[in-house]
Motif scaffolding. Sequence first.
Motif, PDB file in Angstrom:
ATOM      1  N   LYS A   1       0.847  -1.183   0.000  1.00 47.52           N
ATOM      2  CA  LYS A   1       0.000   0.000   0.000  1.00 47.52           C
ATOM      3  C   LYS A   1       0.890   1.244   0.000  1.00 47.52           C
ATOM      4  O   LYS A   1       2.054   1.194   0.430  1.00 47.52           O
ATOM      5  N   ILE A   2       0.345   2.321  -0.491  1.00 44.36           N
ATOM      6  CA  ILE A   2       1.072   3.586  -0.549  1.00 44.36           C
ATOM      7  C   ILE A   2       0.532   4.516   0.528  1.00 44.36           C
ATOM      8  O   ILE A   2      -0.665   4.792   0.578  1.00 44.36           O
TER       9      ILE A   2
ATOM     10  N   ARG B   1       6.499  16.318   3.923  1.00 47.85           N
ATOM     11  CA  ARG B   1       5.705  15.294   3.225  1.00 47.85           C
ATOM     12  C   ARG B   1       6.567  14.082   2.906  1.00 47.85           C
ATOM     13  O   ARG B   1       7.712  14.218   2.487  1.00 47.85           O
ATOM     14  N   VAL B   2       5.989  12.874   3.114  1.00 47.04           N
ATOM     15  CA  VAL B   2       6.661  11.638   2.717  1.00 47.04           C
ATOM     16  C   VAL B   2       5.670  10.722   2.009  1.00 47.04           C
ATOM     17  O   VAL B   2       4.457  10.778   2.268  1.00 47.04           O
ATOM     18  N   VAL B   3       6.197   9.905   1.104  1.00 47.33           N
ATOM     19  CA  VAL B   3       5.407   8.867   0.451  1.00 47.33           C
ATOM     20  C   VAL B   3       6.139   7.553   0.689  1.00 47.33           C
ATOM     21  O   VAL B   3       7.310   7.398   0.317  1.00 47.33           O
ATOM     22  N   LEU B   4       5.441   6.612   1.337  1.00 41.30           N
ATOM     23  CA  LEU B   4       6.037   5.326   1.705  1.00 41.30           C
ATOM     24  C   LEU B   4       5.306   4.178   1.014  1.00 41.30           C
ATOM     25  O   LEU B   4       4.071   4.200   0.885  1.00 41.30           O
ATOM     26  N   SER B   5       6.075   3.178   0.569  1.00 40.40           N
ATOM     27  CA  SER B   5       5.491   1.930   0.081  1.00 40.40           C
ATOM     28  C   SER B   5       5.661   0.904   1.201  1.00 40.40           C
ATOM     29  O   SER B   5       6.779   0.583   1.604  1.00 40.40           O
ATOM     30  N   VAL B   6       4.520   0.399   1.689  1.00 37.79           N
ATOM     31  CA  VAL B   6       4.534  -0.486   2.858  1.00 37.79           C
ATOM     32  C   VAL B   6       3.770  -1.758   2.527  1.00 37.79           C
ATOM     33  O   VAL B   6       2.731  -1.712   1.857  1.00 37.79           O
TER      34      VAL B   6
ATOM     35  N   SER C   1       0.729  -2.186   6.866  1.00 38.48           N
ATOM     36  CA  SER C   1       0.259  -0.837   6.569  1.00 38.48           C
ATOM     37  C   SER C   1      -0.471  -0.188   7.759  1.00 38.48           C
ATOM     38  O   SER C   1      -0.241   0.978   8.083  1.00 38.48           O
ATOM     39  N   LYS C   2      -1.335  -0.955   8.440  1.00 35.27           N
ATOM     40  CA  LYS C   2      -2.048  -0.385   9.583  1.00 35.27           C
ATOM     41  C   LYS C   2      -1.098  -0.082  10.738  1.00 35.27           C
ATOM     42  O   LYS C   2      -1.204   0.958  11.403  1.00 35.27           O
ATOM     43  N   GLU C   3      -0.161  -0.995  10.960  1.00 37.30           N
ATOM     44  CA  GLU C   3       0.814  -0.807  12.040  1.00 37.30           C
ATOM     45  C   GLU C   3       1.663   0.439  11.787  1.00 37.30           C
ATOM     46  O   GLU C   3       1.879   1.259  12.701  1.00 37.30           O
TER      47      GLU C   3
ATOM     48  N   ILE D   1      -4.001   6.587   2.530  1.00 37.88           N
ATOM     49  CA  ILE D   1      -3.567   5.219   2.256  1.00 37.88           C
ATOM     50  C   ILE D   1      -4.259   4.745   0.988  1.00 37.88           C
ATOM     51  O   ILE D   1      -5.491   4.782   0.894  1.00 37.88           O
ATOM     52  N   SER D   2      -3.487   4.310   0.002  1.00 36.25           N
ATOM     53  CA  SER D   2      -4.053   3.882  -1.269  1.00 36.25           C
ATOM     54  C   SER D   2      -3.330   2.638  -1.784  1.00 36.25           C
ATOM     55  O   SER D   2      -2.252   2.286  -1.300  1.00 36.25           O
ATOM     56  N   GLU D   3      -3.969   1.984  -2.764  1.00 30.88           N
ATOM     57  CA  GLU D   3      -3.357   0.813  -3.398  1.00 30.88           C
ATOM     58  C   GLU D   3      -2.351   1.283  -4.449  1.00 30.88           C
ATOM     59  O   GLU D   3      -2.387   2.417  -4.916  1.00 30.88           O
TER      60      GLU D   3
END
Length: 324
Positions: free
Chosen positions: A252-253, A280-285, A290-292, A308-310
Amino acid sequence: MAIIEVSHLNKTYEYYKKEAGLGAAIRGLFRREKLFTHAVNDVSFAIEEGEFVGFLGPNGAGKTTTLKILSGILHPTSGDARVMGFTPWERRTEFQKQFAIVMGQKNQLWWDLPAVDSFMLNKEIYEVSDRAYKQTLGELTDLLDITDIIDRPVRKLSLGQRMKAELVAALLHSPRVLFLDEPTIGLDVVSQQKIREFLKRYNEEKKTTIILTSHYMDDVEALTRRVIMIDHGVKVYDGALTDMVARYVDHKILEVTFTEPVLKKDFRGCGELQEFDSHRVVLSVSKKRSKEVAARLLASFPVDDILISEESLEDVVRKMFQGK
Protein backbone atom coordinates in the motif's frame (compact mmCIF):
# COMPACT_ATOMS: atom_id res chain seq x y z
CA MET A 1 -21.89 -19.03 -25.74
CA ALA A 2 -18.45 -17.78 -26.83
CA ILE A 3 -18.51 -15.33 -29.73
CA ILE A 4 -14.71 -15.39 -30.06
CA GLU A 5 -12.74 -18.62 -29.67
CA VAL A 6 -8.97 -18.80 -30.05
CA SER A 7 -7.15 -22.14 -29.85
CA HIS A 8 -3.34 -22.57 -29.85
CA LEU A 9 -2.87 -19.60 -32.14
CA ASN A 10 0.63 -18.98 -33.53
CA LYS A 11 2.12 -16.35 -35.81
CA THR A 12 5.79 -16.65 -36.73
CA TYR A 13 7.73 -14.28 -38.94
CA GLU A 14 10.87 -15.31 -40.82
CA TYR A 15 13.75 -12.92 -41.43
CA TYR A 16 17.43 -13.09 -42.25
CA LYS A 17 20.35 -11.96 -40.12
CA LYS A 18 22.19 -9.09 -41.75
CA GLU A 19 25.64 -8.06 -40.60
CA ALA A 20 27.21 -4.65 -41.19
CA GLY A 21 29.78 -4.02 -43.89
CA LEU A 22 30.19 -4.55 -47.62
CA GLY A 23 31.88 -7.93 -47.19
CA ALA A 24 29.01 -9.23 -45.07
CA ALA A 25 26.52 -7.95 -47.64
CA ILE A 26 28.31 -9.85 -50.44
CA ARG A 27 28.50 -13.04 -48.37
CA GLY A 28 24.80 -12.67 -47.67
CA LEU A 29 24.08 -13.07 -51.37
CA PHE A 30 25.21 -16.70 -51.13
CA ARG A 31 24.52 -17.73 -47.55
CA ARG A 32 22.20 -16.15 -45.00
CA GLU A 33 21.18 -17.17 -41.51
CA LYS A 34 17.41 -17.51 -41.18
CA LEU A 35 15.86 -16.36 -37.90
CA PHE A 36 12.33 -16.50 -36.53
CA THR A 37 10.19 -14.17 -34.42
CA HIS A 38 7.20 -15.65 -32.58
CA ALA A 39 4.76 -12.74 -32.51
CA VAL A 40 1.95 -14.96 -31.15
CA ASN A 41 2.90 -18.16 -29.36
CA ASP A 42 0.27 -20.81 -28.54
CA VAL A 43 -2.41 -18.35 -27.38
CA SER A 44 -5.85 -19.66 -26.42
CA PHE A 45 -8.89 -17.88 -24.94
CA ALA A 46 -12.66 -17.51 -25.35
CA ILE A 47 -14.80 -14.38 -25.04
CA GLU A 48 -18.54 -14.34 -24.42
CA GLU A 49 -20.94 -12.14 -26.35
CA GLY A 50 -21.24 -8.65 -24.85
CA GLU A 51 -17.95 -8.82 -22.92
CA PHE A 52 -15.58 -5.84 -22.81
CA VAL A 53 -12.10 -7.32 -22.48
CA GLY A 54 -8.77 -5.56 -22.02
CA PHE A 55 -5.93 -7.04 -24.08
CA LEU A 56 -2.70 -5.89 -22.47
CA GLY A 57 1.02 -6.25 -22.92
CA PRO A 58 4.20 -4.24 -23.52
CA ASN A 59 5.22 -2.99 -26.95
CA GLY A 60 5.94 -5.92 -29.25
CA ALA A 61 3.97 -8.38 -27.09
CA GLY A 62 1.73 -9.51 -29.97
CA LYS A 63 -1.47 -7.62 -29.18
CA THR A 64 -1.95 -5.94 -32.54
CA THR A 65 -0.89 -9.08 -34.41
CA THR A 66 -3.60 -11.05 -32.58
CA LEU A 67 -6.26 -8.46 -33.41
CA LYS A 68 -5.18 -8.47 -37.05
CA ILE A 69 -5.57 -12.26 -37.15
CA LEU A 70 -9.01 -12.07 -35.51
CA SER A 71 -10.10 -9.43 -38.01
CA GLY A 72 -8.80 -11.41 -40.99
CA ILE A 73 -5.99 -9.01 -41.94
CA LEU A 74 -3.31 -11.65 -41.22
CA HIS A 75 -3.18 -15.42 -41.58
CA PRO A 76 -1.84 -17.34 -38.57
CA THR A 77 1.08 -19.72 -38.93
CA SER A 78 -0.90 -22.39 -37.07
CA GLY A 79 -3.78 -22.77 -34.66
CA ASP A 80 -7.43 -21.89 -35.00
CA ALA A 81 -9.76 -18.97 -34.33
CA ARG A 82 -13.49 -18.47 -34.68
CA VAL A 83 -15.22 -15.11 -34.56
CA MET A 84 -19.02 -15.29 -34.67
CA GLY A 85 -18.57 -18.81 -36.04
CA PHE A 86 -16.41 -17.64 -38.96
CA THR A 87 -12.74 -18.25 -39.69
CA PRO A 88 -11.53 -14.62 -39.95
CA TRP A 89 -8.82 -15.05 -42.60
CA GLU A 90 -11.32 -16.60 -45.01
CA ARG A 91 -12.72 -13.04 -45.21
CA ARG A 92 -16.26 -14.05 -46.01
CA THR A 93 -18.62 -11.17 -46.71
CA GLU A 94 -21.03 -12.27 -43.98
CA PHE A 95 -18.19 -12.02 -41.45
CA GLN A 96 -16.83 -8.67 -42.63
CA LYS A 97 -20.25 -7.07 -42.28
CA GLN A 98 -20.44 -7.98 -38.58
CA PHE A 99 -17.20 -6.65 -37.12
CA ALA A 100 -15.16 -3.44 -37.08
CA ILE A 101 -11.61 -2.54 -36.16
CA VAL A 102 -10.34 0.88 -35.06
CA MET A 103 -6.62 1.55 -34.83
CA GLY A 104 -5.63 4.72 -33.03
CA GLN A 105 -2.57 5.21 -35.23
CA LYS A 106 -4.24 4.54 -38.60
CA ASN A 107 -6.97 6.48 -40.36
CA GLN A 108 -9.84 4.99 -42.33
CA LEU A 109 -11.38 8.37 -43.15
CA TRP A 110 -10.51 10.20 -46.37
CA TRP A 111 -8.11 12.96 -45.31
CA ASP A 112 -9.23 15.72 -47.70
CA LEU A 113 -12.95 14.97 -47.66
CA PRO A 114 -15.57 15.74 -45.01
CA ALA A 115 -16.09 12.89 -42.54
CA VAL A 116 -19.68 12.52 -43.71
CA ASP A 117 -18.44 11.49 -47.17
CA SER A 118 -16.52 8.61 -45.62
CA PHE A 119 -19.65 7.71 -43.65
CA MET A 120 -21.65 7.57 -46.88
CA LEU A 121 -18.99 5.35 -48.46
CA ASN A 122 -19.15 2.93 -45.52
CA LYS A 123 -22.94 2.94 -45.77
CA GLU A 124 -22.70 1.65 -49.33
CA ILE A 125 -19.90 -0.82 -48.59
CA TYR A 126 -21.83 -2.41 -45.72
CA GLU A 127 -25.18 -2.09 -47.52
CA VAL A 128 -26.84 -0.15 -44.70
CA SER A 129 -30.35 0.99 -45.53
CA ASP A 130 -31.11 4.71 -45.77
CA ARG A 131 -33.37 4.55 -42.71
CA ALA A 132 -30.87 2.64 -40.56
CA TYR A 133 -28.01 4.89 -41.68
CA LYS A 134 -29.86 8.08 -40.79
CA GLN A 135 -30.93 6.76 -37.38
CA THR A 136 -27.52 5.30 -36.46
CA LEU A 137 -25.60 8.34 -37.67
CA GLY A 138 -27.83 10.64 -35.63
CA GLU A 139 -27.43 8.53 -32.49
CA LEU A 140 -23.65 8.24 -32.79
CA THR A 141 -22.94 11.87 -33.61
CA ASP A 142 -25.20 12.99 -30.76
CA LEU A 143 -23.50 10.66 -28.27
CA LEU A 144 -20.04 11.79 -29.37
CA ASP A 145 -21.07 15.45 -29.74
CA ILE A 146 -19.72 15.87 -33.28
CA THR A 147 -22.92 16.67 -35.21
CA ASP A 148 -21.65 20.13 -36.16
CA ILE A 149 -18.22 19.08 -37.46
CA ILE A 150 -18.85 16.08 -39.73
CA ASP A 151 -19.13 18.40 -42.78
CA ARG A 152 -15.55 19.67 -42.33
CA PRO A 153 -12.55 18.09 -44.13
CA VAL A 154 -10.98 15.49 -41.86
CA ARG A 155 -7.57 17.23 -42.05
CA LYS A 156 -9.11 20.27 -40.32
CA LEU A 157 -10.40 18.29 -37.33
CA SER A 158 -8.55 17.99 -34.04
CA LEU A 159 -7.12 14.59 -33.07
CA GLY A 160 -9.96 14.03 -30.62
CA GLN A 161 -12.60 14.94 -33.20
CA ARG A 162 -10.98 12.64 -35.76
CA MET A 163 -11.01 9.70 -33.35
CA LYS A 164 -14.69 10.28 -32.62
CA ALA A 165 -15.38 10.35 -36.36
CA GLU A 166 -13.36 7.12 -36.75
CA LEU A 167 -15.62 5.47 -34.17
CA VAL A 168 -18.73 6.65 -36.00
CA ALA A 169 -17.41 5.23 -39.29
CA ALA A 170 -16.65 1.90 -37.59
CA LEU A 171 -20.05 1.60 -35.91
CA LEU A 172 -22.41 2.71 -38.68
CA HIS A 173 -23.17 -0.90 -39.64
CA SER A 174 -23.81 -1.88 -35.97
CA PRO A 175 -21.09 -4.56 -35.70
CA ARG A 176 -21.45 -7.40 -33.21
CA VAL A 177 -17.69 -7.38 -32.53
CA LEU A 178 -15.42 -4.34 -32.20
CA PHE A 179 -11.63 -4.44 -32.02
CA LEU A 180 -10.03 -1.30 -30.56
CA ASP A 181 -6.26 -0.89 -30.87
CA GLU A 182 -5.07 2.09 -28.78
CA PRO A 183 -8.18 4.22 -29.49
CA THR A 184 -7.16 7.04 -27.11
CA ILE A 185 -3.46 7.27 -28.01
CA GLY A 186 -2.27 10.85 -28.24
CA LEU A 187 -5.56 12.35 -27.06
CA ASP A 188 -5.79 14.96 -24.33
CA VAL A 189 -7.29 14.02 -20.97
CA VAL A 190 -10.73 15.46 -21.74
CA SER A 191 -10.98 13.67 -25.09
CA GLN A 192 -9.85 10.39 -23.52
CA GLN A 193 -12.56 10.67 -20.90
CA LYS A 194 -15.27 11.37 -23.49
CA ILE A 195 -14.19 8.40 -25.62
CA ARG A 196 -14.27 6.15 -22.52
CA GLU A 197 -17.73 7.33 -21.54
CA PHE A 198 -19.01 6.68 -25.06
CA LEU A 199 -17.49 3.19 -25.29
CA LYS A 200 -18.82 2.19 -21.88
CA ARG A 201 -22.34 3.34 -22.71
CA TYR A 202 -22.26 1.79 -26.19
CA ASN A 203 -21.18 -1.59 -24.81
CA GLU A 204 -23.89 -1.53 -22.15
CA GLU A 205 -26.67 -0.51 -24.54
CA LYS A 206 -25.75 -2.45 -27.70
CA LYS A 207 -24.13 -5.50 -26.01
CA THR A 208 -21.34 -5.30 -28.59
CA THR A 209 -18.37 -7.54 -27.82
CA ILE A 210 -15.26 -5.34 -27.53
CA ILE A 211 -11.56 -6.17 -27.27
CA LEU A 212 -9.44 -3.19 -26.22
CA THR A 213 -5.69 -2.77 -26.34
CA SER A 214 -4.33 0.27 -24.54
CA HIS A 215 -1.26 1.52 -22.71
CA TYR A 216 -3.45 3.89 -20.70
CA MET A 217 -4.37 2.11 -17.49
CA ASP A 218 -7.25 4.56 -16.98
CA ASP A 219 -8.86 3.08 -20.10
CA VAL A 220 -8.56 -0.44 -18.73
CA GLU A 221 -9.83 0.41 -15.24
CA ALA A 222 -12.78 2.43 -16.54
CA LEU A 223 -13.96 0.02 -19.22
CA THR A 224 -13.02 -3.59 -18.53
CA ARG A 225 -13.67 -6.21 -15.89
CA ARG A 226 -11.60 -8.93 -17.51
CA VAL A 227 -8.07 -8.67 -18.88
CA ILE A 228 -5.94 -10.94 -21.03
CA MET A 229 -2.23 -10.23 -20.84
CA ILE A 230 0.46 -11.41 -23.23
CA ASP A 231 4.22 -10.98 -23.25
CA HIS A 232 6.49 -11.98 -26.15
CA GLY A 233 3.46 -13.60 -27.76
CA VAL A 234 2.67 -15.80 -24.73
CA LYS A 235 -0.48 -15.45 -22.63
CA VAL A 236 0.54 -14.76 -19.03
CA TYR A 237 -2.81 -13.92 -17.43
CA ASP A 238 -6.51 -14.26 -18.23
CA GLY A 239 -9.04 -13.32 -15.58
CA ALA A 240 -10.83 -10.63 -13.64
CA LEU A 241 -9.12 -7.30 -13.30
CA THR A 242 -9.87 -7.23 -9.58
CA ASP A 243 -8.35 -10.69 -9.11
CA MET A 244 -5.18 -9.61 -10.88
CA VAL A 245 -4.83 -6.59 -8.64
CA ALA A 246 -5.47 -8.69 -5.52
CA ARG A 247 -2.91 -11.25 -6.67
CA TYR A 248 -0.10 -8.86 -7.54
CA VAL A 249 -0.65 -5.90 -5.24
CA ASP A 250 1.22 -6.67 -2.04
CA HIS A 251 1.94 -3.10 -0.95
CA LYS A 252 0.00 0.00 0.00
CA ILE A 253 1.07 3.59 -0.55
CA LEU A 254 1.06 5.91 2.48
CA GLU A 255 1.19 9.61 1.66
CA VAL A 256 1.68 11.66 4.81
CA THR A 257 1.87 15.43 5.32
CA PHE A 258 3.12 17.09 8.53
CA THR A 259 2.45 20.32 10.37
CA GLU A 260 6.15 20.61 11.32
CA PRO A 261 9.45 19.64 9.60
CA VAL A 262 10.57 16.00 9.92
CA LEU A 263 13.88 14.21 9.31
CA LYS A 264 14.46 11.58 6.64
CA LYS A 265 16.31 9.23 9.00
CA ASP A 266 13.27 8.99 11.26
CA PHE A 267 11.46 6.84 8.68
CA ARG A 268 13.91 3.96 8.61
CA GLY A 269 12.07 0.69 9.11
CA CYS A 270 8.73 2.19 8.08
CA GLY A 271 8.88 0.90 4.52
CA GLU A 272 10.32 1.96 1.19
CA LEU A 273 10.67 5.74 1.10
CA GLN A 274 9.57 6.83 -2.37
CA GLU A 275 9.35 10.59 -1.88
CA PHE A 276 10.54 12.94 0.85
CA ASP A 277 10.64 16.57 1.82
CA SER A 278 10.54 18.16 5.23
CA HIS A 279 6.72 18.30 5.34
CA ARG A 280 5.71 15.29 3.23
CA VAL A 281 6.66 11.64 2.72
CA VAL A 282 5.41 8.87 0.45
CA LEU A 283 6.04 5.33 1.70
CA SER A 284 5.49 1.93 0.08
CA VAL A 285 4.53 -0.49 2.86
CA SER A 286 3.57 -4.16 2.73
CA LYS A 287 -0.16 -4.75 3.14
CA LYS A 288 0.39 -6.68 6.35
CA ARG A 289 2.22 -3.77 7.99
CA SER A 290 0.26 -0.84 6.57
CA LYS A 291 -2.05 -0.38 9.58
CA GLU A 292 0.81 -0.81 12.04
CA VAL A 293 2.98 1.76 10.22
CA ALA A 294 0.08 4.21 9.91
CA ALA A 295 -0.58 3.97 13.66
CA ARG A 296 3.12 4.47 14.39
CA LEU A 297 3.28 7.58 12.22
CA LEU A 298 0.19 9.06 13.85
CA ALA A 299 1.61 8.43 17.32
CA SER A 300 5.17 9.61 16.68
CA PHE A 301 4.95 12.50 14.21
CA PRO A 302 3.02 15.80 13.86
CA VAL A 303 0.73 14.38 11.18
CA ASP A 304 -1.54 16.81 9.38
CA ASP A 305 -3.06 14.28 6.97
CA ILE A 306 -2.50 10.68 5.92
CA LEU A 307 -3.75 9.00 2.74
CA ILE A 308 -3.57 5.22 2.26
CA SER A 309 -4.05 3.88 -1.27
CA GLU A 310 -3.36 0.81 -3.40
CA GLU A 311 -0.59 0.66 -5.97
CA SER A 312 -1.74 1.86 -9.39
CA LEU A 313 -2.77 -0.66 -12.04
CA GLU A 314 0.12 0.61 -14.16
CA ASP A 315 2.57 -0.41 -11.42
CA VAL A 316 0.90 -3.81 -11.15
CA VAL A 317 1.27 -4.43 -14.88
CA ARG A 318 4.88 -3.28 -14.80
CA LYS A 319 5.64 -5.73 -11.98
CA MET A 320 4.03 -8.61 -13.85
CA PHE A 321 6.11 -8.05 -16.96
CA GLN A 322 9.30 -7.46 -15.03
CA GLY A 323 8.76 -10.72 -13.15
CA LYS A 324 8.76 -9.05 -9.73
